[in-house]
Design a protein around this motif. Structure first.
Motif, PDB file in Angstrom:
ATOM      1  N   ASP A  13       0.831  -1.207   0.000  1.00 39.94           N
ATOM      2  CA  ASP A  13       0.000   0.000   0.000  1.00 39.94           C
ATOM      3  C   ASP A  13       0.868   1.261   0.000  1.00 39.94           C
ATOM      4  O   ASP A  13       1.772   1.401   0.821  1.00 39.94           O
ATOM      5  N   SER A  60      -7.441   3.964  -1.313  1.00 39.40           N
ATOM      6  CA  SER A  60      -7.087   2.543  -1.258  1.00 39.40           C
ATOM      7  C   SER A  60      -8.251   1.655  -1.675  1.00 39.40           C
ATOM      8  O   SER A  60      -8.057   0.631  -2.336  1.00 39.40           O
ATOM      9  N   ASP A 305       2.397   2.950   3.197  1.00 47.99           N
ATOM     10  CA  ASP A 305       1.426   4.052   3.162  1.00 47.99           C
ATOM     11  C   ASP A 305       1.457   4.857   4.457  1.00 47.99           C
ATOM     12  O   ASP A 305       1.369   6.086   4.444  1.00 47.99           O
ATOM     13  N   HIS A 344      -1.436   2.740  -4.980  1.00 52.65           N
ATOM     14  CA  HIS A 344      -1.248   4.156  -5.344  1.00 52.65           C
ATOM     15  C   HIS A 344       0.088   4.572  -4.773  1.00 52.65           C
ATOM     16  O   HIS A 344       0.693   3.826  -3.986  1.00 52.65           O
ATOM     17  N   HIS A 353      -1.864  10.668  -0.709  1.00 49.91           N
ATOM     18  CA  HIS A 353      -1.825   9.923  -1.961  1.00 49.91           C
ATOM     19  C   HIS A 353      -1.626  10.888  -3.128  1.00 49.91           C
ATOM     20  O   HIS A 353      -2.177  11.982  -3.126  1.00 49.91           O
TER      21      HIS A 353
HETATM   22 ZN    ZN Z   1      -3.706   2.528  -0.165  1.00 51.17          ZN
END
Ligand code: ZN
Ligand code: ZN
Length: 409
Positions: A13, A60, A305, A344, A353
């Motif tokens: 992630d 996500s 992330d 991402h 993001h």
């Molecule tokens: Zn994510």
């Protein structure tokens, strides 16, 4: 040439990044020592992917659905139902589900803490409110980790098209829920939910659990903030669509929820926390074991992330090194299609993001090799693959596994 019968998809992630000052203008992936990822890249083919389209900043939830081959215009129903499924709530067709927080408001009703002092156990509070009925609508509430709750409204005449009560900041009152369209369902849903939140506040504010918290110098958990309304609908499962029995190995609730939404089995792994302290080795060995029973194994690793949101480039680099060493056993999987990618980018310099493409790696029997020998954003951009939608990756997985349908004759 043999055809891979099984696939293992690892989603890191928020893996993608931008050049970081702290890393001499390298990305965390470029700065990390990652012999195993590089060996897999050398052995397979690499590329870049934009799960929702070039330059589009993906959440996500939407990115994962897209990577699993689900068109989000049709199948994304909001975050609420996915969070509720992540907490193992049994949803029924037409349920409206929300993410919710236990929060603290003062005597004037102003929010002084959106997370009720990050309360460590919201379960007894959820129990107080669970099962309440207002105008034929049942409220089902379940505690998640810390201050988090999932809330479900069940009954006739409901709509997900209503606003949040969570203003996402402190120092103001919770927002009144408003209908977001002219339908009588939206107006009714907003009205009933406002009534529930007022009743919930009354129950919580005077309760002995909160008197006890006050005595201990803790923030009272006396308000429920809601957001992310979505309606639950049953959709065609991953197995129905792609004829592969699939499972998910994840720590965080959202990813388990997404997996349940598309009918994947969710396997529990000790030490999988969905945080930076997660046991990646345990997840990978569980995944390899699961390849015996399942055709498609999805492993979710959240840490990158989290470091991206914190703007911690060195932490992200170190976490990538931990992922790399946990992935070593994948080098021995000769008959399995291994896919490693991200949902991402979460650049440390943005703490959020971005719409930057993510690197992707495919390795297994039949995969065309290319000249990429390093798994980085820069090197992968020179590779064989370019997926302009997450769904294109699923098409390629089906193609390599000889499961793609012929278009035309
Ligand atoms: Zn994510
Ligand atoms: Zn994120």
């Amino acid at each position: 040439m043999s055809v891979p019968k099984k696939a293992l998809l690892v989603i890191c992630d928020g893996l993608g990044d931008r050049p970081c000052k702290e890393l001499a203008n390298k990305t965390p992936l470029e700065a990390a020592k990652k012999p195993n990822l590089n060996a897999l890249a050398k052995d397979g083919a690499c590329g870049i992917m934009s799960p929702l389209g070039a330059g589009i900043r993906a959440g996500s939830d939407t990115a994962h659905l897209s990577i699993f081959g689900y068109n989000i215009k049709r199948y994304y129903l909001g975050r609420g139902p996915l969070e509720a499924l992540g907490l193992k709530m049994q949803l029924q067709q037409g349920d409206i589900a929300f993410r919710a927080n236990l929060a603290t408001v003062d005597k004037k009703g102003v929010i002084i803490d959106r997370r009720a002092g990050r309360i460590d156990n919201s379960e007894p509070f959820a129990e107080l409110l669970n099962g309440m009925e207002i105008k034929g609508i049942k409220f089902i509430i379940k505690a998640g980790t810390a201050h988090r709750l999932a809330l479900v409204m069940r009954g006739k005449g409901l709509s997900p098209n209503i606003s949040d009560s969570d203003p996402h900041k402190e120092g103001i009152k919770p927002l009144e829920i408003k209908p977001l369209d002219d339908s009588k369902e939206a107006a009714f849903t907003a009205k009933v939910l406002n009534e529930f939140l007022a009743k919930a506040h009354k129950i919580l504010a005077g309760h002995k659990l909160n008197k006890e918290r006050k005595k201990q110098g803790l923030m009272e958990a006396n308000f429920v903030l809601t957001r992310g309304a979505g309606v639950f609908k049953r959709i065609p499962s991953f197995e129905e669509r792609f004829r592969m029995k699939a499972c998910c190995i994840a720590g965080a609730g959202l990813y388990k929820g997404i997996a349940r939404f598309i009918g994947m089995d969710v396997l529990d792994v000790e030490g999988a926390t969905g945080k930076a302290n997660t046991n990646i080795n345990a997840k990978i060995s569980k995944a390899i074991e699961a390849l015996g029973e399942y055709d498609f194994v999805f492993v979710h690793i959240k840490g990158c992330d989290v470091f991206g949101h914190d703007g911690n480039a060195k932490g992200k680099r170190e976490f990538i090194e931990r992922i790399d060493s946990a992935l070593k056993p994948l080098l021995k999987l000769k008959d399995v299609l291994v896919i490693i990618t991200a949902d991402h980018s979460t650049p440390c310099c943005m703490k959020d993001h971005s719409g930057d493409a993510v690197p992707v790696l495919l390795r297994g029997p039949g995969v065309r090799t290319d000249d990429v020998t390093e798994f980085t954003e820069r090197a992968c951009a020179k590779g064989y693959y370019r997926f302009d939608k997450g769904m294109e990756l699923m098409n390629e997985i089906l193609n390599l596994m000889n499961k793609a349908e012929l278009v035309g004759s």
